[in-house]
Design a protein around this motif. Sequence first.
Motif, mmCIF file in Angstrom:
data_model
loop_
_atom_site.group_PDB
_atom_site.id
_atom_site.type_symbol
_atom_site.label_atom_id
_atom_site.label_comp_id
_atom_site.label_asym_id
_atom_site.label_seq_id
_atom_site.Cartn_x
_atom_site.Cartn_y
_atom_site.Cartn_z
ATOM 1 N N GLY A 174 42.851 26.728 26.827
ATOM 2 C CA GLY A 174 43.155 27.336 28.121
ATOM 3 C C GLY A 174 43.955 28.619 28.103
ATOM 4 N N ILE A 175 44.488 29.028 26.943
ATOM 5 C CA ILE A 175 45.407 30.167 26.920
ATOM 6 C C ILE A 175 44.795 31.479 27.415
ATOM 7 C CG2 ILE A 175 44.992 30.837 24.510
ATOM 8 C CD1 ILE A 175 48.430 30.710 26.244
ATOM 9 N N PRO A 176 43.520 31.817 27.130
ATOM 10 C CA PRO A 176 43.000 33.098 27.631
ATOM 11 C C PRO A 176 43.076 33.221 29.151
ATOM 12 C CG PRO A 176 41.576 32.255 25.906
ATOM 13 C CD PRO A 176 42.536 31.160 26.239
ATOM 14 N N ASP A 216 38.949 42.055 36.918
ATOM 15 C CA ASP A 216 39.598 43.357 36.763
ATOM 16 C C ASP A 216 40.786 43.241 35.807
ATOM 17 O OD1 ASP A 216 39.857 46.071 37.264
ATOM 18 O OD2 ASP A 216 41.259 45.758 38.921
ATOM 19 N N VAL A 217 41.515 42.124 35.903
ATOM 20 C CA VAL A 217 42.624 41.869 34.974
ATOM 21 C C VAL A 217 42.089 41.775 33.551
ATOM 22 C CG1 VAL A 217 44.494 40.296 34.349
ATOM 23 C CG2 VAL A 217 43.899 40.627 36.752
ATOM 24 N N ILE A 277 41.675 43.818 28.035
ATOM 25 C CA ILE A 277 40.878 44.113 26.838
ATOM 26 C C ILE A 277 40.996 45.590 26.470
ATOM 27 C CG2 ILE A 277 38.555 44.170 25.870
ATOM 28 C CD1 ILE A 277 39.767 41.374 26.163
ATOM 29 N N LYS A 278 41.012 46.449 27.476
ATOM 30 C CA LYS A 278 41.112 47.882 27.230
ATOM 31 C C LYS A 278 42.458 48.253 26.617
ATOM 32 C CE LYS A 278 40.704 52.363 29.572
ATOM 33 N NZ LYS A 278 40.466 53.045 30.881
ATOM 34 N N GLU A 279 43.525 47.614 27.088
ATOM 35 C CA GLU A 279 44.871 47.957 26.633
ATOM 36 C C GLU A 279 45.266 47.268 25.325
ATOM 37 O OE1 GLU A 279 47.386 46.891 29.868
ATOM 38 O OE2 GLU A 279 46.464 48.311 31.269
ATOM 39 N N GLU A 280 44.861 46.010 25.160
ATOM 40 C CA GLU A 280 45.361 45.229 24.024
ATOM 41 C C GLU A 280 44.274 44.630 23.145
ATOM 42 O OE1 GLU A 280 48.485 42.460 25.042
ATOM 43 O OE2 GLU A 280 48.798 43.454 26.968
ATOM 44 N N LEU A 318 44.315 38.307 24.877
ATOM 45 C CA LEU A 318 43.991 37.067 25.585
ATOM 46 C C LEU A 318 44.759 35.871 25.028
ATOM 47 C CD1 LEU A 318 40.114 37.451 25.920
ATOM 48 C CD2 LEU A 318 41.791 37.595 27.774
ATOM 49 N N PHE A 319 45.293 36.033 23.833
ATOM 50 C CA PHE A 319 46.018 34.925 23.203
ATOM 51 C C PHE A 319 47.512 35.204 23.112
ATOM 52 C CE2 PHE A 319 41.640 34.492 21.957
ATOM 53 C CZ PHE A 319 41.417 33.126 22.062
#
Length: 345
Positions: free
Chosen positions: A275-277, A298-299, A304-307, A312-313
């Motif tokens: 469930g973490i993502p 959008d989040v 994904i673009k920034e990190e 996600l983890f």
Amino acid sequence: MSSTTTTDHLNPSAMTAKLEAKIAEPSSPNVEAESVDAPKSSSSSALKSFISGGVGGACAVLVGHPLDLVKVRMQTGNAGGGSVSGMLSDTLRKEGVRGLYRGVSAPLTAVSPMFAVSFFSYDMGQRMVKSYGQWGMTEDEREGVPYTLSMAEICVAGALSAIPTTGIMAPSERIKCLLQVQANEVERGGKAKYSGMMDCARQLLREGGMSSVYKGTVATLARDIPGTVAYFGMYEWSKREIMKIQGIDPNKGQLSLPAVVTAGGLAGMACWTVGIPFDVIKSRYQTAPEGKYNGIFDVYKALIKEEGYAGLFRGLRPALMRAFPANAACFLGVELSKKTLGFMD
């Protein structure tokens, strides 16, 4: 009616003999203690699950909240680059023990009933799945043959349990995350917007209505459905495997407390690994200023673009560190409560 039958019916000695013979009859070893066809047993089992789940939820919050605080601050970019142990010791040094439990009132208020509903729903889900599996059987067949749920059926029951709990979980998570992030901003010299849980709820209602309070519900549900599948699935699988190792009959024996703790801890870790993502996405969405994101997708794109996908983890380490002791405490509380409430059977 024959005279012999009438005489036996009125003869006290004959009645006593029949009663003694009935009591002496051995009960069938194949009849389960809790049958879906026995309303009294079913209702008492469901009530026990509800009460025990509430106790377990309180245990989980009290044991795991300090690490949950660290997790949220890491996910929302307020960790300052520190390690988990460093953040814990820094919070303890600056704010004391009270600081480690910043924002605990919201989850403690909501998590106990949420876990109560979750375990109640899981109990009902098991009964629904079991009834479906016994479809077409006669009443004698249902009572005479023990029915053990398969792992797939347990996972379905777990997924069903997530749906009703989201209504309690989503607003609780929203308030908890806002209070935890606010505490970190205050440390940096910022001004506190909320004085506490109730004030936070009132301001959210005033500013955006119920939609603001329930912001992040879809992300919460997306996290919790696969999470509860892993949660209850891992617990039941671990429990069965440990019982095999201990040589305990799963239809008769009970787990030892160390086994409950182990299975519960593994269940919590499985839940958060899955469930973490969506938890990262939920935390960012719920704590972001209004209008920053158009929705959870959008989040996701911004993250994904920034990190990259590693973002996600974010917070997985404190989540797993928290998951084992918190959920070990949860299932321990649940099992001990059920044992204490045995008089309800």
